[in-house]
Design a protein around this motif. Structure first.
Motif, PDB file in Angstrom:
ATOM      1  N   VAL A 171      51.051  43.415  41.300  1.00  0.00           N
ATOM      2  CA  VAL A 171      51.908  43.796  42.431  1.00  0.00           C
ATOM      3  C   VAL A 171      51.042  44.247  43.609  1.00  0.00           C
ATOM      4  O   VAL A 171      51.300  43.889  44.765  1.00  0.00           O
ATOM      5  CB  VAL A 171      52.902  44.894  41.991  1.00  0.00           C
ATOM      6  CG1 VAL A 171      53.689  45.429  43.185  1.00  0.00           C
ATOM      7  CG2 VAL A 171      53.850  44.343  40.932  1.00  0.00           C
ATOM      8  N   ASP A 172      49.980  45.011  43.312  1.00  0.00           N
ATOM      9  CA  ASP A 172      49.075  45.452  44.393  1.00  0.00           C
ATOM     10  C   ASP A 172      48.434  44.257  45.094  1.00  0.00           C
ATOM     11  O   ASP A 172      48.312  44.226  46.314  1.00  0.00           O
ATOM     12  CB  ASP A 172      47.949  46.330  43.826  1.00  0.00           C
ATOM     13  CG  ASP A 172      48.454  47.697  43.446  1.00  0.00           C
ATOM     14  OD1 ASP A 172      49.591  48.044  43.810  1.00  0.00           O
ATOM     15  OD2 ASP A 172      47.698  48.429  42.762  1.00  0.00           O
ATOM     16  N   GLU A 173      47.992  43.282  44.309  1.00  0.00           N
ATOM     17  CA  GLU A 173      47.251  42.146  44.870  1.00  0.00           C
ATOM     18  C   GLU A 173      48.155  41.174  45.615  1.00  0.00           C
ATOM     19  O   GLU A 173      47.799  40.661  46.668  1.00  0.00           O
ATOM     20  CB  GLU A 173      46.526  41.368  43.768  1.00  0.00           C
ATOM     21  CG  GLU A 173      45.365  42.109  43.141  1.00  0.00           C
ATOM     22  CD  GLU A 173      44.116  42.110  44.024  1.00  0.00           C
ATOM     23  OE1 GLU A 173      43.987  41.234  44.903  1.00  0.00           O
ATOM     24  OE2 GLU A 173      43.275  43.006  43.830  1.00  0.00           O
ATOM     25  N   PHE A 174      49.315  40.884  45.009  1.00  0.00           N
ATOM     26  CA  PHE A 174      50.124  39.765  45.509  1.00  0.00           C
ATOM     27  C   PHE A 174      51.536  40.166  45.942  1.00  0.00           C
ATOM     28  O   PHE A 174      52.342  39.309  46.311  1.00  0.00           O
ATOM     29  CB  PHE A 174      50.179  38.655  44.459  1.00  0.00           C
ATOM     30  CG  PHE A 174      48.818  38.079  44.137  1.00  0.00           C
ATOM     31  CD1 PHE A 174      48.025  37.550  45.146  1.00  0.00           C
ATOM     32  CD2 PHE A 174      48.322  38.090  42.848  1.00  0.00           C
ATOM     33  CE1 PHE A 174      46.767  37.033  44.867  1.00  0.00           C
ATOM     34  CE2 PHE A 174      47.058  37.566  42.560  1.00  0.00           C
ATOM     35  CZ  PHE A 174      46.278  37.040  43.578  1.00  0.00           C
ATOM     36  N   GLY A 175      51.844  41.447  45.854  1.00  0.00           N
ATOM     37  CA  GLY A 175      53.126  41.933  46.371  1.00  0.00           C
ATOM     38  C   GLY A 175      54.308  41.713  45.446  1.00  0.00           C
ATOM     39  O   GLY A 175      55.435  42.064  45.777  1.00  0.00           O
ATOM     40  N   GLY A 176      54.077  41.155  44.269  1.00  0.00           N
ATOM     41  CA  GLY A 176      55.181  40.936  43.337  1.00  0.00           C
ATOM     42  C   GLY A 176      54.737  40.032  42.199  1.00  0.00           C
ATOM     43  O   GLY A 176      53.576  39.614  42.134  1.00  0.00           O
TER      44      GLY A 176
ATOM     45  N   HIS B 209      60.022  43.674  38.454  1.00  0.00           N
ATOM     46  CA  HIS B 209      59.426  42.869  39.530  1.00  0.00           C
ATOM     47  C   HIS B 209      59.968  41.439  39.488  1.00  0.00           C
ATOM     48  O   HIS B 209      60.235  40.830  40.529  1.00  0.00           O
ATOM     49  CB  HIS B 209      57.899  42.880  39.405  1.00  0.00           C
ATOM     50  CG  HIS B 209      57.343  44.271  39.411  1.00  0.00           C
ATOM     51  ND1 HIS B 209      57.276  45.036  40.546  1.00  0.00           N
ATOM     52  CD2 HIS B 209      56.893  45.050  38.394  1.00  0.00           C
ATOM     53  CE1 HIS B 209      56.777  46.222  40.246  1.00  0.00           C
ATOM     54  NE2 HIS B 209      56.536  46.256  38.948  1.00  0.00           N
TER      55      HIS B 209
ATOM     56  N   ASP C 134      49.446  31.865  43.266  1.00  0.00           N
ATOM     57  CA  ASP C 134      48.344  32.794  43.077  1.00  0.00           C
ATOM     58  C   ASP C 134      48.413  33.268  41.631  1.00  0.00           C
ATOM     59  O   ASP C 134      49.513  33.432  41.079  1.00  0.00           O
ATOM     60  CB  ASP C 134      48.485  33.989  44.028  1.00  0.00           C
ATOM     61  CG  ASP C 134      48.317  33.576  45.486  1.00  0.00           C
ATOM     62  OD1 ASP C 134      47.547  32.633  45.748  1.00  0.00           O
ATOM     63  OD2 ASP C 134      48.974  34.192  46.346  1.00  0.00           O
TER      64      ASP C 134
ATOM     65  N   ASP D 216      56.307  36.605  40.008  1.00  0.00           N
ATOM     66  CA  ASP D 216      57.368  35.594  39.931  1.00  0.00           C
ATOM     67  C   ASP D 216      57.464  34.939  38.551  1.00  0.00           C
ATOM     68  O   ASP D 216      58.540  34.503  38.146  1.00  0.00           O
ATOM     69  CB  ASP D 216      57.132  34.525  40.999  1.00  0.00           C
ATOM     70  CG  ASP D 216      57.113  35.156  42.391  1.00  0.00           C
ATOM     71  OD1 ASP D 216      58.131  35.736  42.788  1.00  0.00           O
ATOM     72  OD2 ASP D 216      56.060  35.109  43.046  1.00  0.00           O
TER      73      ASP D 216
ATOM     74  N   ASP E 272      50.828  46.347  37.415  1.00  0.00           N
ATOM     75  CA  ASP E 272      50.612  47.116  38.658  1.00  0.00           C
ATOM     76  C   ASP E 272      49.587  46.421  39.545  1.00  0.00           C
ATOM     77  O   ASP E 272      49.747  46.337  40.766  1.00  0.00           O
ATOM     78  CB  ASP E 272      50.118  48.535  38.340  1.00  0.00           C
ATOM     79  CG  ASP E 272      51.216  49.402  37.750  1.00  0.00           C
ATOM     80  OD1 ASP E 272      52.386  48.993  37.778  1.00  0.00           O
ATOM     81  OD2 ASP E 272      50.882  50.494  37.241  1.00  0.00           O
TER      82      ASP E 272
ATOM     83  N   ARG F 133      63.255  41.329  41.066  1.00  0.00           N
ATOM     84  CA  ARG F 133      63.202  41.414  42.538  1.00  0.00           C
ATOM     85  C   ARG F 133      62.599  40.161  43.164  1.00  0.00           C
ATOM     86  O   ARG F 133      62.588  40.020  44.383  1.00  0.00           O
ATOM     87  CB  ARG F 133      62.335  42.612  42.959  1.00  0.00           C
ATOM     88  CG  ARG F 133      63.064  43.936  42.907  1.00  0.00           C
ATOM     89  CD  ARG F 133      62.306  44.989  43.701  1.00  0.00           C
ATOM     90  NE  ARG F 133      61.090  45.431  43.066  1.00  0.00           N
ATOM     91  CZ  ARG F 133      61.030  46.389  42.152  1.00  0.00           C
ATOM     92  NH1 ARG F 133      62.117  47.002  41.760  1.00  0.00           N
ATOM     93  NH2 ARG F 133      59.883  46.737  41.621  1.00  0.00           N
ATOM     94  N   SER F 134      62.080  39.253  42.335  1.00  0.00           N
ATOM     95  CA  SER F 134      61.392  38.067  42.848  1.00  0.00           C
ATOM     96  C   SER F 134      62.340  37.212  43.689  1.00  0.00           C
ATOM     97  O   SER F 134      63.530  37.085  43.382  1.00  0.00           O
ATOM     98  CB  SER F 134      60.876  37.233  41.669  1.00  0.00           C
ATOM     99  OG  SER F 134      60.535  35.941  42.107  1.00  0.00           O
TER     100      SER F 134
END
Ligand code: NAP
Length: 240
Positions: A74-79, A124, A27, A81, A71, A127-128
């Motif tokens: 992260v909102d759209e795809f949760g993280g 982020h 994505d 990578d 931000d 945390r991936s």
């Protein structure tokens, strides 16, 4: 699903990288500053050509827009990578005619942007759960050899190489950080009046295609034992 941010991706090299990452299963978070229509068209192209999602985010990444962009990803795809810091501007101007404010503007758009997005994305990326999260920065062949009447642009692209190597050490072992140094690539940035003159300096005898830079970005995204590297994709123009 894995997600990637590509800055300055409405058109040109950034668009090609976004399309390539989507084709490879990511994505993508597209980014633009003024080119809204082109960014929306690129998002549509991603969704028509691949089974991945795309969102186009207006954000000037030379300032607070970097946080906004991350931000939103992260909102759209949760993280996040992978990040490709592609946004940049180029202007040819003799140094004698270059006010400090214009030098600073090029540094803001080309260096501060990569720094700000990398800083915002780093927690982020760490945390991936991707196999090998990464940042790839767009430098230029001019950073390696210099270029007349573009001292501000060259300084910005050389700074990208220092930033890349420093962040590669600082963010290791969690996040790899690399750079691409393209040669002359045919995009809106191309000065059409200098194409023949420039081609004569390229051993491979032609401008590069945006997809050839996207190939390099895909390689560095997946190159799990490569960090701090600068990959020249320049048709040999830096060979002398
Ligand atoms: P381009 O067609 O001019 O596209 C650059 C994009 O960056 C534009 O769409 C622009 O967005 C965006 N941008 C610039 N500053 C921004 C900011 N502060 N915030 C958000 N977006 C911003 O350029 P390109 O030729 O594809 O080049 C892409 C990258 O490759 C650049 O970093 C460039 O220096 C590097 N590069 C290019 C070449 C070449 O020959 N083309 C060679 C070496 C390196 P808006 O349109 O919305 O303003």
């Amino acid at each position: 699903m894995p997600a990637a941010i590509v800055t300055g991706s409405a058109r040109g090299i950034g668009r090609a990288i976004a399309l390539r990452f989507a084709a490879d299963g990511y994505d993508v978070v597209l980014n633009y500053r003024t080119s809204e229509q082109a960014a929306e068209e690129t998002a549509s192209s991603v969704e028509e050509r691949t089974d991945r999602a795309a969102v186009a985010v207006r954000a000037d990444v030379s300032g607070d827009g970097a946080e906004t962009l991350v931000d939103r990803a992260v909102d759209e795809f949760g993280g996040v990578d992978h990040v490709v810091n592609n946004a940049g501007i180029e202007e040819a101007r003799p140094t004698a005619d270059l006010p400090t404010a214009d030098f600073d503007r090029v540094m803001d758009n080309n260096v501060n942007s990569a720094y700000a997005v990398s800083r915002a994305a780093a927690p982020h990326l760490r945390r991936s759960t991707a196999e090998t999260p990464s940042i790839t920065n767009l430098s230029s062949f001019v950073a390696l050899v210099g270029y007349a009447e573009e001292a501000h642009y060259v300084a910005s692209k050389a700074a990208i190489l220092g930033l890349t190597k420093s962040l590669a050490v600082e963010f290791a072992p969690d996040v790899r950080v690399n750079a691409i140094a393209p040669g002359h690539i045919e995009t809106d940035m191309t000065d059409q009046s200098r194409v023949a003159e420039n081609e004569a300096t390229v051993p491979l005898g032609r401008y590069g295609h945006v997809d050839e830079i996207a190939d390099a970005a895909a390689y560095l995204r997946d190159a799990s034992y490569v960090t701090g590297e600068t990959l020249r994709v320049d048709g040999g123009v830096t060979l002398g």
